[in-house]
Enzyme design. Sequence first.
Site, PDB file in Angstrom:
ATOM      1  N   ASP A   8       0.865  -1.188   0.000  1.00  0.00           N
ATOM      2  CA  ASP A   8       0.000   0.000   0.000  1.00  0.00           C
ATOM      3  C   ASP A   8       0.903   1.240   0.000  1.00  0.00           C
ATOM      4  O   ASP A   8       2.124   1.143   0.184  1.00  0.00           O
ATOM      5  CB  ASP A   8      -0.925  -0.009   1.231  1.00  0.00           C
ATOM      6  CG  ASP A   8      -1.945   1.135   1.211  1.00  0.00           C
ATOM      7  OD1 ASP A   8      -2.323   1.596   0.122  1.00  0.00           O
ATOM      8  OD2 ASP A   8      -2.360   1.586   2.297  1.00  0.00           O
ATOM      9  N   SER A   9       0.265   2.400  -0.151  1.00  0.00           N
ATOM     10  CA  SER A   9       1.014   3.656  -0.045  1.00  0.00           C
ATOM     11  C   SER A   9       1.355   3.956   1.412  1.00  0.00           C
ATOM     12  O   SER A   9       2.275   4.727   1.694  1.00  0.00           O
ATOM     13  CB  SER A   9       0.153   4.795  -0.579  1.00  0.00           C
ATOM     14  OG  SER A   9      -1.055   4.846   0.174  1.00  0.00           O
ATOM     15  N   CYS A  72      -4.520  -1.559  -2.049  1.00  0.00           N
ATOM     16  CA  CYS A  72      -4.737  -0.135  -2.300  1.00  0.00           C
ATOM     17  C   CYS A  72      -5.692  -0.002  -3.476  1.00  0.00           C
ATOM     18  O   CYS A  72      -5.351  -0.419  -4.592  1.00  0.00           O
ATOM     19  CB  CYS A  72      -3.385   0.506  -2.618  1.00  0.00           C
ATOM     20  SG  CYS A  72      -3.509   2.235  -3.111  1.00  0.00           S
ATOM     21  N   GLU A 153      -3.854   7.654   8.786  1.00  0.00           N
ATOM     22  CA  GLU A 153      -2.397   7.602   8.999  1.00  0.00           C
ATOM     23  C   GLU A 153      -2.047   8.157  10.384  1.00  0.00           C
ATOM     24  O   GLU A 153      -1.231   7.587  11.107  1.00  0.00           O
ATOM     25  CB  GLU A 153      -1.682   8.460   7.940  1.00  0.00           C
ATOM     26  CG  GLU A 153      -1.665   7.875   6.553  1.00  0.00           C
ATOM     27  CD  GLU A 153      -0.665   6.745   6.385  1.00  0.00           C
ATOM     28  OE1 GLU A 153       0.511   6.932   6.725  1.00  0.00           O
ATOM     29  OE2 GLU A 153      -1.069   5.674   5.908  1.00  0.00           O
ATOM     30  N   CYS A 186     -11.320   2.574   0.201  1.00  0.00           N
ATOM     31  CA  CYS A 186      -9.911   2.871   0.411  1.00  0.00           C
ATOM     32  C   CYS A 186      -9.522   2.031   1.614  1.00  0.00           C
ATOM     33  O   CYS A 186     -10.256   1.998   2.611  1.00  0.00           O
ATOM     34  CB  CYS A 186      -9.717   4.362   0.706  1.00  0.00           C
ATOM     35  SG  CYS A 186      -8.068   4.760   1.323  1.00  0.00           S
ATOM     36  N   HIS A 188      -7.498   2.411   3.843  1.00  0.00           N
ATOM     37  CA  HIS A 188      -7.280   3.150   5.092  1.00  0.00           C
ATOM     38  C   HIS A 188      -8.569   3.267   5.916  1.00  0.00           C
ATOM     39  O   HIS A 188      -8.508   3.436   7.133  1.00  0.00           O
ATOM     40  CB  HIS A 188      -6.801   4.575   4.788  1.00  0.00           C
ATOM     41  CG  HIS A 188      -5.342   4.681   4.492  1.00  0.00           C
ATOM     42  ND1 HIS A 188      -4.788   4.276   3.304  1.00  0.00           N
ATOM     43  CD2 HIS A 188      -4.314   5.166   5.244  1.00  0.00           C
ATOM     44  CE1 HIS A 188      -3.478   4.498   3.331  1.00  0.00           C
ATOM     45  NE2 HIS A 188      -3.163   5.042   4.493  1.00  0.00           N
TER      46      HIS A 188
HETATM   47  N1  DGL Z   1      -4.933   2.989   0.836  1.00  0.00           N
HETATM   48  C1  DGL Z   1      -5.101   3.499  -0.472  1.00  0.00           C
HETATM   49  C2  DGL Z   1      -6.408   3.042  -1.110  1.00  0.00           C
HETATM   50  O1  DGL Z   1      -6.919   2.005  -0.797  1.00  0.00           O
HETATM   51  C3  DGL Z   1      -4.717   4.876  -0.874  1.00  0.00           C
HETATM   52  C4  DGL Z   1      -4.422   5.985   0.037  1.00  0.00           C
HETATM   53  C5  DGL Z   1      -3.592   7.084  -0.628  1.00  0.00           C
HETATM   54  O2  DGL Z   1      -2.377   6.938  -0.639  1.00  0.00           O
HETATM   55  O3  DGL Z   1      -4.189   8.048  -1.171  1.00  0.00           O
HETATM   56  O4  DGL Z   1      -6.922   3.687  -1.979  1.00  0.00           O
END
Ligand code: DGL
Length: 263
Positions: A8-9, A72, A153, A186, A188
């Site tokens: 992931d990012s 992600c 985050e 997402c 997150h």
């Molecule tokens: N966790 C990521 C997703 O599922 C992206 C978050 C990001 O870096 O913008 O889209």
Amino acid sequence: MANILIFDSGMGGLSIYREVHRALPAHQYFYLFDNACFPYGELSEQRLVERAVELFAAFTRQHKVDLAVIACNTASTYVLPALRESLTMPVVGVVPAIKPAAEHSRNQGKGRIGLLATPGTVARRYTAELIQNFAADLEVSLLGTTELVKMAEDKLAGEPVELARLARILAPWQGDAGPDTLVLGCTHFPLLSEEIQQLLPDVTLVDSGQAIARRVSSLLEGASQTETAPPGQIFCTTVTAKALIQARAFHGEGFGKLRLFTP
Ligand code: DGL
């Protein structure tokens, strides 16, 4: 034992790792997060694909990976074809759970679903096609937010979640006209599901975690599992004070020390 890479990012892939690990505890896990290029939701599609291909090529040269999970939505909704072309192992993508959400809303809700995702994901053609294919008969509203990604985050870095700030982001969906079913599109966002549910108590939240765990399990059917799994290995693309604090959440789940990975 299989070597499974979760990517992931940032911290969002933790929500996917938890589901995959619950289903398949006895494998070697690598977690790679590209915090040097965070947030992915703000990157152009061109940059995203170049970065992902470059990172995966370098990582898989250095580590034997049997299966990769792109945990992600922002990346998966664009880079999967290029990644699959450049890699030999199975690559599992995480995309917004529009289909199960639509089924739930049609059968148990009022036919109104919401997609909460990054600005990148809500703008993708792939996302428009998912909606067209699985929810064309429903009212679908989209909300793209990087602020919420940053709040997740920060939560993982030990900062408190400000409910008033979250309420401002979710304001378009509060009240009777809001969706009955909400896709957390997402990775997150499941990390904030308790807080989101607190503000939208009557809304059903749907994410992709369990479906991904089932997909990984079926791809690894027959792979032997060890009796005691080795510690997970976690890598970031830039070592920062925040990343070191965030990595503690992983230490609590059996991962070793945070290491730098540069392509
Ligand atoms: N966790 C990521 C997703 O599922 C992206 C978050 C990001 O870096 O913008 O889209």
